[in-house]
Motif scaffolding. Structure first.
Motif, PDB file in Angstrom:
ATOM      1  N   VAL A  46       0.857  -1.116  -0.113  1.00  0.00           N
ATOM      2  CA  VAL A  46       0.186  -0.165  -0.057  1.00  0.00           C
ATOM      3  C   VAL A  46       0.880   1.191  -0.076  1.00  0.00           C
ATOM      4  CG1 VAL A  46      -1.630   1.350   1.264  1.00  0.00           C
ATOM      5  CG2 VAL A  46      -1.958  -1.148   1.244  1.00  0.00           C
ATOM      6  N   VAL A  47       0.867   2.068  -1.070  1.00  0.00           N
ATOM      7  CA  VAL A  47       1.518   3.252  -1.187  1.00  0.00           C
ATOM      8  C   VAL A  47       0.992   4.485  -0.568  1.00  0.00           C
ATOM      9  CG1 VAL A  47       2.463   4.961  -2.886  1.00  0.00           C
ATOM     10  CG2 VAL A  47       2.722   2.318  -3.197  1.00  0.00           C
ATOM     11  N   PRO A  48       1.419   4.989   0.499  1.00  0.00           N
ATOM     12  CA  PRO A  48       0.471   6.175   1.070  1.00  0.00           C
ATOM     13  C   PRO A  48       0.256   7.321   0.335  1.00  0.00           C
ATOM     14  CG  PRO A  48       2.747   6.142   1.927  1.00  0.00           C
ATOM     15  CD  PRO A  48       2.639   4.997   0.840  1.00  0.00           C
ATOM     16  N   SER A  49       1.182   7.778  -0.584  1.00  0.00           N
ATOM     17  CA  SER A  49       0.919   9.121  -1.430  1.00  0.00           C
ATOM     18  C   SER A  49       1.699   9.112  -2.771  1.00  0.00           C
ATOM     19  CB  SER A  49       1.249  10.094  -0.625  1.00  0.00           C
ATOM     20  OG  SER A  49       2.842  10.064  -0.642  1.00  0.00           O
ATOM     21  N   ASP A  50       1.431   9.757  -3.635  1.00  0.00           N
ATOM     22  CA  ASP A  50       2.022   9.672  -5.010  1.00  0.00           C
ATOM     23  C   ASP A  50       3.565   9.774  -4.493  1.00  0.00           C
ATOM     24  OD1 ASP A  50      -0.471   9.849  -5.914  1.00  0.00           O
ATOM     25  OD2 ASP A  50      -0.171  11.988  -6.919  1.00  0.00           O
ATOM     26  N   GLY A  51       4.348   9.207  -5.201  1.00  0.00           N
ATOM     27  CA  GLY A  51       5.673   9.244  -5.113  1.00  0.00           C
ATOM     28  C   GLY A  51       6.444   7.978  -5.966  1.00  0.00           C
ATOM     29  N   VAL A  52       7.668   7.605  -5.551  1.00  0.00           N
ATOM     30  CA  VAL A  52       8.445   6.392  -6.289  1.00  0.00           C
ATOM     31  C   VAL A  52       8.442   5.365  -5.271  1.00  0.00           C
ATOM     32  CG1 VAL A  52      10.768   5.869  -7.244  1.00  0.00           C
ATOM     33  CG2 VAL A  52       9.940   8.211  -7.644  1.00  0.00           C
ATOM     34  N   LEU A  53       7.971   4.215  -5.786  1.00  0.00           N
ATOM     35  CA  LEU A  53       8.047   2.718  -5.046  1.00  0.00           C
ATOM     36  C   LEU A  53       9.326   2.075  -5.608  1.00  0.00           C
ATOM     37  CD1 LEU A  53       6.841   0.405  -3.654  1.00  0.00           C
ATOM     38  CD2 LEU A  53       5.475  -0.115  -5.770  1.00  0.00           C
TER      39      LEU A  53
END
Length: 379
Positions: free
Chosen positions: A124-131
């Protein structure tokens, strides 16, 4: 673990080079779909601006350090999928609906058994960004392949593959992502050649990291005037809002969980241009919003020199560059602009002795002073 399979597949063109837009139905072997997903993310160098070296080094360290304890730990975990240090895969986890949970704080360790096994975990990615996804295997029996994908292999702008880096037997893949849930598919690329050489001692490790590289939106700012001692408005929730006059910082404060902010400042002169930025917890800084300090302070009451019944001008002092108006009752007799030193001279018709004259000054912002009065005297 160097993704030899990907390079060979590209060379001989055995699989499509990209996924079609929309949903790919999970027909046939999930392993083949996972291979196709990885194939669409072919090897390309990761641009330096996408690499957070601190995060990369941390997850590389985590992946590398997990290998020594992976077999022992995996065998110990009979009913639980995690311990203090690691998450251990639990079968059945061969499709999206049965995917194991992962964590940015722990490495996931698993086996690729039996032949053609595919493992899925969700992140689960908490906000826009780079995984960031890093992977390594404990032996050469596993030619590790892995990829981040959306559920059911949906292909859209929510997830964009940025490239990969390879160092010390650890591969790092980076993805530009929107806030949401994503899936890490893992498989052995040797399966392409029907090679069944994995044993229970052959393990893989997958770690994930997240880099918030998205700057906050430009703040919105309420009107600021030359009486105000606070600047208010809205910005990204919990961001730090900074107010400047040129390069000078006037004040800063943390926005609330709803994004409202109130920054204390010293009163500024009318016409001063203030710049306001928001900085998030990751250090990303928004573009600058600006506001010009409005003039809401009325000019001081003008002074008037003696006026007699022969005079055709009214003179005195008022706010520099203000417009001075002379009236007799409600009738305007004349007006003129004060000079840069504040002296004025307003032409009028000669008035009768005893006439009461009123004089006001209006500044550029339209603020009007209180009235100064004088009575016309006999020459």
């Amino acid at each position: 673990m160097r993704n030899k399979g990907v390079l060979s597949l590209v060379a001989v063109g055995l699989f499509a080079s990209s996924l079609s837009v929309g949903v790919v139905k999970a027909e046939g072997n999930e392993n083949e779909l996972a291979r196709n997903a990885l194939e669409s993310q072919n090897e390309k160098p990761l641009k330096k601006r996408f690499i957070d070296s601190k995060t990369f080094n941390q997850i590389k360290k985590e992946v590398t350090g997990s290998q020594a304890n992976s077999v022992k730990g995996f065998r110990k975990m009979s009913r639980s999928s995690s311990d203090e240090d690691y998450i251990y895969e639990i079968e059945y986890n061969d499709d999206f609906d049965s995917a194991n949970n992962s964590s940015f704080k722990k490495v996931t360790i698993g086996q690729l058994l039996p032949l053609y096994d595919v493992d899925f975990s969700k992140v689960v990615v908490p906000s826009d960004g780079v995984l960031l996804v890093a992977g390594s295997a404990s032996s050469y029996a596993i030619d590790l392949g892995f990829a981040a994908v959306q559920k059911n292999y949906v292909d859209n702008s929510n997830l964009e593959y940025l490239g990969s880096e390879y160092e010390d037997d650890v591969e790092l893949r980076a993805y530009d992502v929107k806030k949401g849930t994503y899936y890490i598919g893992v498989y052995d690329q040797d399966y392409e050649y029907d090679i069944d050489d994995n044993t229970e001692d052959d393990m893989y490790a997958i770690a994930t990291g997240f880099v918030d590289d998205v700057e906050p939106s430009k703040p919105t700012v309420n009107k600021v005037d030359n009486n105000d001692k606070v600047v208010t408005g809205k910005s990204e929730a919990s961001s730090t809002v900074i107010v400047k006059n040129g390069s000078k910082v006037l004040g800063s404060a943390k926005a609330t969980s709803k994004g409202t902010f109130s920054v204390n400042i010293a009163v500024q002169k009318a016409g001063t241009k203030l710049s306001i930025t928001a900085k998030d917890s990751a250090g990303n800084v928004s573009s600058s919003a600006s506001v010009t300090v409005a003039d809401v302070i009325a000019p001081s009451k003008p002074t008037i020199k003696k006026v007699d019944d022969n005079d055709k001008v009214v003179t005195g002092k008022a706010e520099a560059s203000s417009t001075v108006t002379v009236k007799a009752g409600s009738k305007t007799l004349g007006s003129a602009k004060a000079n840069s030193k504040g002296t004025y001279s307003v032409k009028i018709k000669a008035q009768k002795k005893g006439t009461t004259l009123s004089v006001t000054a209006r500044d550029k912002a339209g603020n009007i002073s209180s009235k100064a009065t004088t009575k016309v005297v006999k020459h």
